[in-house]
Design an enzyme around this catalytic site. Structure first.
Site, mmCIF file in Angstrom:
data_model
loop_
_atom_site.group_PDB
_atom_site.id
_atom_site.type_symbol
_atom_site.label_atom_id
_atom_site.label_comp_id
_atom_site.label_asym_id
_atom_site.label_seq_id
_atom_site.Cartn_x
_atom_site.Cartn_y
_atom_site.Cartn_z
ATOM 1 N N ARG A 81 31.093 -45.898 -20.155
ATOM 2 C CA ARG A 81 29.775 -46.097 -20.752
ATOM 3 C C ARG A 81 28.713 -46.669 -19.825
ATOM 4 N NH1 ARG A 81 30.271 -47.345 -26.953
ATOM 5 N NH2 ARG A 81 28.370 -48.462 -26.532
ATOM 6 N N ASP A 82 29.047 -46.975 -18.585
ATOM 7 C CA ASP A 82 28.020 -47.466 -17.662
ATOM 8 C C ASP A 82 28.321 -46.979 -16.245
ATOM 9 O OD1 ASP A 82 25.650 -48.785 -17.006
ATOM 10 O OD2 ASP A 82 26.669 -50.679 -16.588
ATOM 11 N N VAL A 83 28.594 -45.690 -16.128
ATOM 12 C CA VAL A 83 28.869 -45.103 -14.815
ATOM 13 C C VAL A 83 27.543 -44.996 -14.069
ATOM 14 C CG1 VAL A 83 29.756 -43.100 -13.577
ATOM 15 C CG2 VAL A 83 30.826 -43.813 -15.723
#
Length: 198
Positions: A81-83
């Site tokens: 969710r935060d690549v």
């Protein structure tokens, strides 16, 4: 604590290891902590600043371990969710590792939604469905990797704006352009890969 346990059970050579997690109340406050693998080196953001735009062979070589790590996470039922480039660590010996599964969620019907009014993830890499519907699945990680690939190939982010919300809505309303528009040496199949991922 639940997030830490989820991250800790993910054991993969391209994921920063989480060795322990706990709760420190020694100073009267309740501080939750993670004990993670130390990776001496730099981030993919540093590589972007120095090398982008870069040849497709170099860009794909940097992203292959990232995709491998995310595939392992997805198989384990986790989405990152935060690549983003800041969460891709490159060790001094060349190993590539994905860090910060702190926003990771175990995939289930009850955990796909963000908190009300909160946009999870860094806006330059956020998938359209997260902006519009406030939920995401493993495809959001694939989208972010596609945006990173575009950035590695062109040296620019595909969508820019004056405010984060403008950038977020460009992800919703505009396709990521073909990298070859800015980097003419990019082959058609790499353009197609970016298009498919995003």
């Amino acid at each position: 604590v639940r997030e830490a346990r989820s991250a800790a059970r993910l054991n993969h050579p391209h994921v920063v290891g989480v060795y322990d997690q706990g709760d420190d109340t020694s100073d009267g406050t309740d501080t939750v902590f993670l004990v993670m693998e130390y990776v001496p080196g730099h981030t993919l953001r540093d590589v972007l600043r120095k090398e982008a735009p870069m040849p497709p062979v170099r860009a794909l070589a940097l992203l292959e371990p990232v995709v491998s790590a995310l595939a392992a996470a997805h198989r384990a039922g986790l989405i990152h969710r935060d690549v983003k480039p800041e969460n891709v660590l490159i060790a001094d010996d060349g190993r590539v590792k994905v860090a910060d599964f702190g926003l990771a969620k175990a995939v289930s019907a009850t955990t796909q939604h963000t908190a009300t009014g909160v946009l999870i993830g860094t806006v330059s890499y956020v998938a359209p469905e997260l902006v519009v519907e406030g939920r995401s699945d493993a495809r959001a990680d694939v989208y972010a990797v596609g945006v990173i690939l575009y950035e590695l190939l062109t040296g620019k982010k595909p969508h820019e704006g004056e405010t984060p919300i403008q950038v977020a809505y460009k992800h919703v309303h505009e396709d990521v352009p073909a990298p070859s528009r800015l980097a003419p040496g990019v082959p058609d199949y790499v353009d197609a890969l970016v298009a498919r991922a995003t």
